[in-house]
Scaffold this motif. Structure first.
Motif, PDB file in Angstrom:
ATOM      1  N   TYR A 137      -1.636  11.779  -2.547  1.00  0.00           N
ATOM      2  CA  TYR A 137      -0.307  11.450  -2.044  1.00  0.00           C
ATOM      3  C   TYR A 137       0.759  12.436  -2.500  1.00  0.00           C
ATOM      4  CZ  TYR A 137      -2.323   7.297  -0.073  1.00  0.00           C
ATOM      5  OH  TYR A 137      -3.094   6.454   0.678  1.00  0.00           O
ATOM      6  N   ASP A 165       0.840  -1.193   0.000  1.00  0.00           N
ATOM      7  CA  ASP A 165       0.000   0.000   0.000  1.00  0.00           C
ATOM      8  C   ASP A 165       0.879   1.248   0.000  1.00  0.00           C
ATOM      9  OD1 ASP A 165       0.947   0.339   2.601  1.00  0.00           O
ATOM     10  OD2 ASP A 165      -0.854  -0.497   3.522  1.00  0.00           O
ATOM     11  N   ALA A 166       0.230   2.406  -0.139  1.00  0.00           N
ATOM     12  CA  ALA A 166       0.964   3.665  -0.276  1.00  0.00           C
ATOM     13  C   ALA A 166       1.782   3.986   0.968  1.00  0.00           C
ATOM     14  CB  ALA A 166      -0.011   4.806  -0.567  1.00  0.00           C
ATOM     15  N   TYR A 174      -1.471   5.506  -6.717  1.00  0.00           N
ATOM     16  CA  TYR A 174      -2.267   5.578  -5.482  1.00  0.00           C
ATOM     17  C   TYR A 174      -3.210   6.783  -5.418  1.00  0.00           C
ATOM     18  CZ  TYR A 174       1.212   2.152  -3.966  1.00  0.00           C
ATOM     19  OH  TYR A 174       2.016   1.048  -3.877  1.00  0.00           O
TER      20      TYR A 174
END
Length: 567
Positions: free
Chosen positions: A420, A382-383, A416
């Motif tokens: 972000y 995941d990010a 993502y």
């Protein structure tokens, strides 16, 4: 002031902000609090409730964050004509009350009282943790607000008075740490001026090093650090039981949410054994305990066929309680393992090994960047995990090349989402990510790691909290304390980190009384501005268990990677 003293025992309705329910329940069982405070009904501050017209007064307990002012205004309008007593946390109490005044709401409230909320936890026989339950990391580094040092000084001053301690030596590193020291010294001078003559005479006698050997227990070292000295200890995956649970599920003081159910960490011998333990060892321990307890239980059940004495019944109950505790922690561990089940071939151990290669600098900078780019598009991480690793690379390689940062930013936004991009900007602002050529907190990671021996060849200690890494705060404390002479920074080289280093004695050590040294039972106070991780607490506990001294750790809260990146 104690909360029960603040709100009194008259009959009332009680409105509480959800996030304050856990600390309140930790300090006193809520059923007892409700009974002693004579509370008729309890409601969430976030909900909309219509009260019956019974004319009972209403007490509202909320954080003093300014975002609560509009919500409080709605409540006040809804409760028009009722007696409202407001209790706010001490976080931003002055600015909160000023905003109430600006909104014209003060006249509608009967009383406004601030509550100094702090949580105290014993981690082992000679180590206590006190934290303020604040989320101040972003305000400290992103918005650069100065109030946190002041709040921690207030807390320390209270402890010094309560425990009858006298700081004889101060060690500090970093801009905010030195602000803290200056504020503390001003407070100590102010306290001295306000003392009666007898107390002032004793204080000055100690300051001049003229106290007797019997009084040397008053002596204590103060060590002040701040979070940006060691962002690695936030970014590296925590390996101890509480650390992994906090990262995977999120711990709210003494509880964790499993699906939609709140599960509490009950005090028990089993929990005491595993809370600082390496997660893998804790799982093995729980399995062994489950088998052993079941065997003991079965044997005892057989005995009840011929013996139903009070002793047997009591033993059965104790075993049943122990079995329930093991089952509880086994269930929590299973939830954590489900969270760690990363897709395909990219698993948790792969992540740990990559982090290990980064902190030991076994990989080249170019290979590290290539690995991150590959993992972004592998859909396995995941990010938050990717941003965590980028932060570690930036610290261990003394910054990112601007071209690499731009490529990674494009890849992250594409994979993502656009939000972000702003998170990456925030990580640059607070100093976790640095572009080469710009000033960074750690000027030279290799120099720092080598001088303080942060990476251990023997994993016996590092494995408690991080793979092969000893947190900077623990290593500095270890090198500072000495059983044979006064604490000093002779073996502590922090020149690789930007910021002033302070080593200052507050007593006249040339006198015989002041020079006398009593190690056993003396106190070391550690202040961490900007929060500590559970893994660091595990490492500090390990240090304290092998020391003759008493330790008091004061911080604003418990922190992890997710809290830094997502808030």
């Amino acid at each position: 002031m104690d909360l029960l003293d603040i709100i009194g025992s008259q009959s009332k309705h009680f409105i509480i902000e959800r996030s304050l329910s856990s600390p309140l329940n930790y300090l006193i069982p809520f059923s007892k609090f409700k009974r002693e405070a004579n509370i008729e009904s309890v409601h969430w501050f976030e909900d909309s409730v219509d009260f019956e017209d019974d004319r009972l007064p209403i007490t509202i307990l909320i954080h003093s964050g300014l975002d609560n002012v509009p919500k409080l205004k709605i409540w006040i309008q809804r409760l028009s004509g009722r007696q409202i007593d407001l209790v706010i946390t001490d976080d931003y109490s002055r600015s909160f009350q000023w905003n109430l005044q600006q909104q014209g709401l003060i006249g509608d409230i009967n009383t406004v009282t601030s509550w100094k909320l702090s949580i105290q936890t014993p981690l082992c026989d000679n180590l206590r943790l006190i934290h303020l339950q604040l989320a101040e990391f972003n305000s400290l580094y992103q918005y650069k607000t100065p109030n946190l040092a002041s709040k921690l000084v207030d807390l320390l001053n209270q402890e010094l008075s309560t425990q009858n301690l006298y700081i004889t030596k101060i060690f500090a590193k970093g801009l905010n740490s030195n602000k803290f020291v200056q504020h503390l010294k001003q407070r100590m001078e102010s306290n001295l001026q306000n003392m009666d003559q007898l107390s002032k005479s004793k204080e000055l006698k100690i300051k001049n090093g003229l106290f007797e050997q019997l009084d040397s227990g008053l002596q204590c070292d103060l060590m002040v650090f701040e979070r940006n000295l060691d962002f690695l200890s936030v970014l590296l995956n925590q390996l101890n039981y509480m650390g992994i649970i906090d990262e995977s599920l999120g711990i709210d003081i003494n509880n964790v949410k499993l699906d939609e159910e709140l599960v509490y960490f009950n005090e028990s011998p089993i929990f005491d054994k595993i809370q600082q333990m390496n997660f893998g060892l804790a799982c093995d321990f729980l399995n062994e305990q489950a088998k052993s307890l079941q065997s003991q239980y079965d044997e005892l059940v057989k005995k009840t066929k011929t013996d139903i004495s009070k002793n047997i019944v009591s033993q059965l109950k104790d075993l049943e309680d122990a079995k329930n505790n093991v089952a509880l922690h086994t269930r929590i561990s299973e939830f954590v393992l489900q969270k760690l089940d990363i897709k395909n071939s990219a698993n948790f151990n792969t992540l740990l090994e990559f982090q290990q290669d980064l902190i030991t600098q076994s990989l080249s900078y170019s290979n590290s960047i290539s690995t991150i780019q590959e993992w972004i598009y592998a859909f396995d991480y995941d990010a938050v995990t990717v941003l965590r690793l980028i932060g570690i690379i930036s610290i261990t390689f003394n910054g990112l090349r601007e071209s690499d940062y731009n490529k990674l930013t494009n890849d992250i936004v594409e994979q993502y989402g656009i939000k972000y991009w702003s998170i990456l900007q925030k990580l640059i602002k607070i100093g976790i990510i640095t572009i080469r050529g710009d000033p960074s907190i750690i000027k030279n990671y290799s120099q720092l790691s080598n001088s303080l021996q942060l990476v251990q060849q023997d994993d016996s200690e590092g494995d408690i909290s991080y793979r092969g890494y000893t947190p900077l705060v623990t290593q500095v404390i270890r090198k500072t304390l000495n059983d044979d002479k006064r604490s000093n920074w002779d073996d502590v080289d922090l020149s690789a980190i930007i910021g002033k280093s302070t080593e200052e004695s507050l007593i006249n050590e040339s006198k015989q009384g002041g020079a006398s040294l009593q190690v056993e039972g003396s106190t070391v106070i550690v202040v961490m501005i900007g929060g500590l991780t559970y893994a660091e607490l595990a490492s500090l506990t390990h240090l304290a268990k092998n020391s003759k001294r008493q330790f008091l750790v004061i911080t604003d809260g418990v922190i992890n990677t997710s809290k830094v990146i997502n808030h």
